[in-house]
Design a protein around this motif. Sequence first.
Motif, mmCIF file in Angstrom:
data_model
loop_
_atom_site.group_PDB
_atom_site.id
_atom_site.type_symbol
_atom_site.label_atom_id
_atom_site.label_comp_id
_atom_site.label_asym_id
_atom_site.label_seq_id
_atom_site.Cartn_x
_atom_site.Cartn_y
_atom_site.Cartn_z
ATOM 1 N N HIS A 65 0.821 -1.211 0.000
ATOM 2 C CA HIS A 65 0.000 0.000 0.000
ATOM 3 C C HIS A 65 0.857 1.264 0.000
ATOM 4 O O HIS A 65 0.781 2.075 -0.915
ATOM 5 N N THR B 166 3.018 1.991 -3.127
ATOM 6 C CA THR B 166 2.241 2.327 -4.326
ATOM 7 C C THR B 166 1.657 3.725 -4.224
ATOM 8 O O THR B 166 1.656 4.482 -5.195
ATOM 9 N N ILE C 274 2.634 6.789 -6.887
ATOM 10 C CA ILE C 274 1.669 7.617 -7.609
ATOM 11 C C ILE C 274 1.892 9.098 -7.295
ATOM 12 O O ILE C 274 1.965 9.931 -8.202
ATOM 13 N N LEU D 265 2.056 -6.075 -9.597
ATOM 14 C CA LEU D 265 0.852 -5.400 -9.115
ATOM 15 C C LEU D 265 1.093 -3.900 -8.943
ATOM 16 O O LEU D 265 0.262 -3.083 -9.338
ATOM 17 N N ALA D 266 2.224 -3.527 -8.386
ATOM 18 C CA ALA D 266 2.544 -2.107 -8.202
ATOM 19 C C ALA D 266 2.604 -1.392 -9.549
ATOM 20 O O ALA D 266 2.093 -0.277 -9.699
ATOM 21 N N LEU E 14 1.074 -2.256 -12.340
ATOM 22 C CA LEU E 14 -0.286 -2.179 -12.876
ATOM 23 C C LEU E 14 -1.095 -1.094 -12.175
ATOM 24 O O LEU E 14 -1.770 -0.286 -12.823
ATOM 25 N N GLU E 15 -1.007 -1.041 -10.853
ATOM 26 C CA GLU E 15 -1.725 -0.003 -10.102
ATOM 27 C C GLU E 15 -1.261 1.392 -10.515
ATOM 28 O O GLU E 15 -2.072 2.300 -10.693
ATOM 29 N N GLY E 16 0.038 1.561 -10.671
ATOM 30 C CA GLY E 16 0.577 2.855 -11.091
ATOM 31 C C GLY E 16 0.104 3.238 -12.482
ATOM 32 O O GLY E 16 -0.335 4.368 -12.712
ATOM 33 N N GLU E 17 0.182 2.297 -13.420
ATOM 34 C CA GLU E 17 -0.265 2.579 -14.784
ATOM 35 C C GLU E 17 -1.728 2.997 -14.808
ATOM 36 O O GLU E 17 -2.081 3.996 -15.454
ATOM 37 N N ILE E 18 -2.574 2.255 -14.139
ATOM 38 C CA ILE E 18 -4.013 2.570 -14.115
ATOM 39 C C ILE E 18 -4.244 3.934 -13.483
ATOM 40 O O ILE E 18 -5.009 4.750 -14.001
ATOM 41 N N ALA E 19 -3.578 4.197 -12.369
ATOM 42 C CA ALA E 19 -3.768 5.483 -11.683
ATOM 43 C C ALA E 19 -3.364 6.651 -12.583
ATOM 44 O O ALA E 19 -4.111 7.630 -12.708
#
Length: 181
Positions: free
Chosen positions: A21, A24, A28, A134-135, A137-142
Amino acid sequence: GDKLSEPELISISRLILIAGHETTVNLIGNGVLQLLRHPDQLAKFVADPSLARGVVEETLRCDPPVQFDGRLCIESTEVAGARVEAGTFVLMLLGAANRDAAVFADPDRFDITRSPNPHLAFGAGIHYCVGAPLARLEGEIAFERLLARYPRLAWADAVPAWRPLINLRGLERLTLRAAGP
């Protein structure tokens, strides 16, 4: 058949909370700050949202959430001409390694098209971060969603507030103006 002890469970829970958490969130925030500090890169990303992976990777290289990591040397070895004896605790400065001019051309430039980008933000070898995919992917989406919704993102206050931590680099506050399309 093995079970974790209570101290092991607590330790793993802390690790998951921080690694899954905190880092990430910092990735961002640090990435948004880097894009604002480099308007040419922000414009490039707004024009081509497929560069989201490049934003993530260059943020991880240039302004990584984890600034250093430590390891216990289990075998005597030599690093850059210095002898490191077994049993020695070694502190690796990831933020500095990611600016190594021998590895990165123009290492102080934030470039979301940098390729290759062999940063060490997730470690390496057997200590490579299991949560790295996962980190990313989360960054790209954000980044994709934020800039799709607010392509004219701008400073409201150009002085970011940093959290007072030595090991994790992240913002406490970054005040923005968000204009829609």
